[in-house]
Design a protein around this motif. Structure first.
Motif, PDB file in Angstrom:
ATOM      1  N   PHE A  28      53.933  11.525  16.727  1.00 59.47           N
ATOM      2  CA  PHE A  28      54.670  12.206  17.545  1.00 59.47           C
ATOM      3  C   PHE A  28      54.070  12.749  18.615  1.00 59.47           C
ATOM      4  N   GLU A  29      54.779  13.491  19.681  1.00 63.82           N
ATOM      5  CA  GLU A  29      53.988  14.187  20.825  1.00 63.82           C
ATOM      6  C   GLU A  29      54.576  15.607  20.509  1.00 63.82           C
ATOM      7  N   LEU A  30      53.547  16.678  20.899  1.00 68.51           N
ATOM      8  CA  LEU A  30      53.827  17.787  20.634  1.00 68.51           C
ATOM      9  C   LEU A  30      53.553  18.698  21.965  1.00 68.51           C
ATOM     10  N   ALA A  31      54.424  19.792  22.199  1.00 69.55           N
ATOM     11  CA  ALA A  31      53.950  20.544  23.442  1.00 69.55           C
ATOM     12  C   ALA A  31      52.687  21.451  23.180  1.00 69.55           C
ATOM     13  N   ALA A  32      52.069  22.186  24.249  1.00 66.54           N
ATOM     14  CA  ALA A  32      51.083  22.822  23.736  1.00 66.54           C
ATOM     15  C   ALA A  32      51.392  24.143  22.912  1.00 66.54           C
ATOM     16  N   ALA A  33      52.467  24.580  23.170  1.00 63.13           N
ATOM     17  CA  ALA A  33      52.981  25.894  22.359  1.00 63.13           C
ATOM     18  C   ALA A  33      53.303  25.313  20.801  1.00 63.13           C
ATOM     19  N   ALA A  34      53.107  24.299  20.484  1.00 63.11           N
ATOM     20  CA  ALA A  34      53.295  24.013  19.149  1.00 63.11           C
ATOM     21  C   ALA A  34      51.735  23.655  18.346  1.00 63.11           C
ATOM     22  N   LEU A  35      50.684  23.936  19.222  1.00 64.84           N
ATOM     23  CA  LEU A  35      49.507  23.761  18.545  1.00 64.84           C
ATOM     24  C   LEU A  35      48.732  25.106  18.596  1.00 64.84           C
ATOM     25  N   ARG A  36      47.811  25.137  17.806  1.00 63.78           N
ATOM     26  CA  ARG A  36      46.840  26.401  17.744  1.00 63.78           C
ATOM     27  C   ARG A  36      45.378  25.783  17.759  1.00 63.78           C
ATOM     28  N   LEU A  37      44.530  26.372  18.447  1.00 60.08           N
ATOM     29  CA  LEU A  37      43.151  25.910  18.410  1.00 60.08           C
ATOM     30  C   LEU A  37      42.087  27.159  17.861  1.00 60.08           C
ATOM     31  N   ALA A  38      41.345  26.918  16.998  1.00 61.83           N
ATOM     32  CA  ALA A  38      40.304  27.746  16.564  1.00 61.83           C
ATOM     33  C   ALA A  38      38.994  27.518  16.663  1.00 61.83           C
ATOM     34  N   ILE A  39      38.244  28.413  17.513  1.00 61.20           N
ATOM     35  CA  ILE A  39      36.906  28.023  17.691  1.00 61.20           C
ATOM     36  C   ILE A  39      35.798  28.893  16.826  1.00 61.20           C
ATOM     37  N   GLY A  40      35.285  28.173  16.168  1.00 61.19           N
ATOM     38  CA  GLY A  40      34.204  28.830  15.453  1.00 61.19           C
ATOM     39  C   GLY A  40      32.846  28.605  15.688  1.00 61.19           C
ATOM     40  N   ALA A  41      31.912  29.151  14.972  1.00 63.47           N
ATOM     41  CA  ALA A  41      30.535  29.138  15.319  1.00 63.47           C
ATOM     42  C   ALA A  41      29.917  27.621  15.162  1.00 63.47           C
ATOM     43  N   SER A  42      30.511  26.915  14.406  1.00 63.27           N
ATOM     44  CA  SER A  42      30.063  25.538  14.363  1.00 63.27           C
ATOM     45  C   SER A  42      31.105  24.511  14.340  1.00 63.27           C
ATOM     46  N   ALA A  43      30.650  23.127  14.279  1.00 61.75           N
ATOM     47  CA  ALA A  43      31.766  22.208  14.576  1.00 61.75           C
ATOM     48  C   ALA A  43      32.608  22.292  13.208  1.00 61.75           C
ATOM     49  N   ARG A  44      31.961  22.768  12.051  1.00 63.20           N
ATOM     50  CA  ARG A  44      32.868  22.844  10.865  1.00 63.20           C
ATOM     51  C   ARG A  44      34.035  23.826  10.713  1.00 63.20           C
ATOM     52  N   THR A  45      33.678  24.735  11.709  1.00 70.34           N
ATOM     53  CA  THR A  45      34.773  25.846  11.821  1.00 70.34           C
ATOM     54  C   THR A  45      35.511  25.851  13.076  1.00 70.34           C
ATOM     55  N   THR A  46      35.521  24.643  13.877  1.00 67.37           N
ATOM     56  CA  THR A  46      36.386  24.409  15.173  1.00 67.37           C
ATOM     57  C   THR A  46      37.370  23.551  14.651  1.00 67.37           C
ATOM     58  N   PHE A  47      38.790  23.766  14.896  1.00 69.86           N
ATOM     59  CA  PHE A  47      39.976  22.924  14.558  1.00 69.86           C
ATOM     60  C   PHE A  47      41.092  23.424  15.129  1.00 69.86           C
ATOM     61  N   TYR A  48      41.924  22.418  15.081  1.00 70.05           N
ATOM     62  CA  TYR A  48      43.250  22.667  15.899  1.00 70.05           C
ATOM     63  C   TYR A  48      44.209  22.515  14.697  1.00 70.05           C
ATOM     64  N   SER A  49      45.286  23.200  14.598  1.00 67.91           N
ATOM     65  CA  SER A  49      46.438  22.918  13.905  1.00 67.91           C
ATOM     66  C   SER A  49      47.927  23.039  14.319  1.00 67.91           C
ATOM     67  N   PHE A  50      48.607  22.422  13.485  1.00 70.08           N
ATOM     68  CA  PHE A  50      50.165  22.537  13.902  1.00 70.08           C
ATOM     69  C   PHE A  50      51.042  22.053  12.599  1.00 70.08           C
ATOM     70  N   THR A  51      52.243  22.137  12.836  1.00 72.92           N
ATOM     71  CA  THR A  51      53.193  21.883  11.654  1.00 72.92           C
ATOM     72  C   THR A  51      53.919  20.508  12.063  1.00 72.92           C
ATOM     73  N   CYS A  52      53.838  19.785  11.114  1.00 73.78           N
ATOM     74  CA  CYS A  52      54.482  18.335  11.389  1.00 73.78           C
ATOM     75  C   CYS A  52      55.947  18.621  11.630  1.00 73.78           C
ATOM     76  N   PRO A  53      56.285  18.090  12.580  1.00 77.15           N
ATOM     77  CA  PRO A  53      58.026  18.217  12.890  1.00 77.15           C
ATOM     78  C   PRO A  53      58.721  17.375  12.041  1.00 77.15           C
ATOM     79  N   GLU A  54      57.983  16.578  11.401  1.00 82.28           N
ATOM     80  CA  GLU A  54      58.726  15.181  10.492  1.00 82.28           C
ATOM     81  C   GLU A  54      59.015  15.713   8.890  1.00 82.28           C
ATOM     82  N   CYS A  55      57.680  16.130   8.470  1.00 86.36           N
ATOM     83  CA  CYS A  55      57.733  16.568   7.190  1.00 86.36           C
ATOM     84  C   CYS A  55      57.520  18.150   6.949  1.00 86.36           C
TER      85      CYS A  55
END
Length: 83
Positions: A28-55
């Motif tokens: 699917f496609e998501l607008a910027a407002a539907a995503l969150r980005l977390a930037i941590g001290a390492s690659a392991r703690t840097t991620f993005y998240s969203f809620t699936c609009p389907e499930c």
């Protein structure tokens, strides 16, 4: 001699990002407002998240440098993690 008129910038719509859900396998496609980005001290703690609009499941995926650039450039809200 007259000055050339400046061309207006091309019209752009809202930024959307393609995403996929690992739970229900939908794409699917998501607008910027539907995503969150977390930037941590390492690659392991840097991620993005969203809620699936389907499930409705919460999805968290790793974000490398290029993904971070694209998401921040597209207006996704960013949170810096400390510690």
């Amino acid at each position: 001699m007259t000055a050339a008129a400046a061309c207006p910038p091309p019209a752009t719509g809202p930024v959307v990002f393609r995403a996929g859900c690992p739970h229900c396998r939908s794409s699917f496609e998501l607008a910027a407002a539907a995503l969150r980005l977390a930037i941590g001290a390492s690659a392991r703690t840097t991620f993005y998240s969203f809620t699936c609009p389907e499930c409705g499941e919460a999805v968290r995926k790793p974000a490398g440098e290029r993904i971070v650039e694209l998401l921040t450039g597209g207006g996704v809200r960013t949170m810096r993690l400390h510690g």
